[in-house]
Design an enzyme around this catalytic site. Structure first.
Site, short mmCIF file in Angstrom:
data_model
loop_
_atom_site.label_atom_id
_atom_site.label_comp_id
_atom_site.label_asym_id
_atom_site.label_seq_id
_atom_site.Cartn_x
_atom_site.Cartn_y
_atom_site.Cartn_z
N ASP A 113 0.84 -1.20 0.00
CA ASP A 113 0.00 0.00 0.00
C ASP A 113 0.87 1.25 0.00
OD1 ASP A 113 -2.57 -1.12 0.01
OD2 ASP A 113 -2.52 -1.43 2.18
N ASP A 147 -9.75 -5.74 -0.49
CA ASP A 147 -8.74 -5.20 0.42
C ASP A 147 -9.47 -4.46 1.55
OD1 ASP A 147 -6.44 -4.09 1.53
OD2 ASP A 147 -5.96 -2.82 -0.20
N SER A 183 -3.59 -6.92 8.75
CA SER A 183 -3.67 -7.09 10.21
C SER A 183 -3.98 -8.52 10.60
CB SER A 183 -4.77 -6.18 10.77
OG SER A 183 -4.59 -4.87 10.31
ZN ZN Z 1 -4.20 -2.06 -0.48
#
Ligand code: ZN
Length: 198
Positions: free
Chosen positions: A17, A155, A178
């Site tokens: 990301d 996502d 996570s």
């Molecule tokens: Zn992402």
């Protein structure tokens, strides 16, 4: 970071990301970290550009030979051109849609797409809960992409508990951060997710 990557060596892709502090409030990683990930792992990168004017970032990330570079529908004016540009650099071209962004318009650029990323939380922070209304959007996207070799990715808030439901709705690629890294055994967690999706 090498140690963290070693914990997820069973993954198919390393989803990366990139946040610029404008398109999303956070700032995450840039090229130096991406290069370090590339050096530390042989798993292909999957670059998610959560940035304004993503065209500026595409050439340098393309040098890392990722499987995909995904830009946000909301962040580009000339989406078809941007997608073609990514492909010209030898990388799979993806578009990401925020939860409120409709699928409208994608029907005209299906031939230019390798991946559609349905955001199942609002981008910018890890650890958010999955938005259940996105299941209908995934089904609609599957329908829309019928006949094209386009992967559907999700996502945000993806866990082993909703993996099966997501795959049944039409998802090909589950992105989890996570859930995997906070689990006691990331490798086993990835395997569970994979089994759920079979
Ligand atoms: Zn992402």
């Amino acid at each position: 970071m090498g140690e963290e990557l070693a914990r997820v060596k069973g993954a198919d892709l390393i989803h990366f990301d990139v946040m610029d502090g404008h398109f999303v409030p956070n700032i995450s990683y840039g090229m130096p970290v991406a290069q370090a990930v590339k050096r530390a792992s042989s798993i292909p990168l999957d670059v998610h550009l959560m940035v304004e004017e993503p065209d500026r970032f595409i050439p340098s990330f393309a040098e890392l030979k990722p499987a995909y570079i995904t830009v946000h529908y909301e962040a580009v004016t000339h989406l078809q051109r941007t997608l073609s540009y990514i492909r010209e650099l030898g990388v799979g071209a993806g578009v990401a849609l925020n939860p409120h962004t409709p699928l409208t318009g994608l029907e005209y650029i299906l031939a230019d797409l390798d991946l559609v990323l349905i955001m199942t939380v609002n981008p910018g922070y890890g650890g958010q809960p999955f938005i259940p209304a996105m299941l209908d959007k995934i089904r609609a996207c599957r329908e829309l992409c019928q006949g094209y070799p386009i992967k559907i990715q999700v996502d945000g808030g993806v866990t082993s508990a909703n993996a099966r439901e997501l795959v049944e709705a039409g998802v090909d690629i589950l992105v989890a951060g996570s859930a995997i890294f906070k689990s006691a055994d990331p490798e086993a967690y990835i395997n569970t997710m994979r089994t759920q999706g079979e």
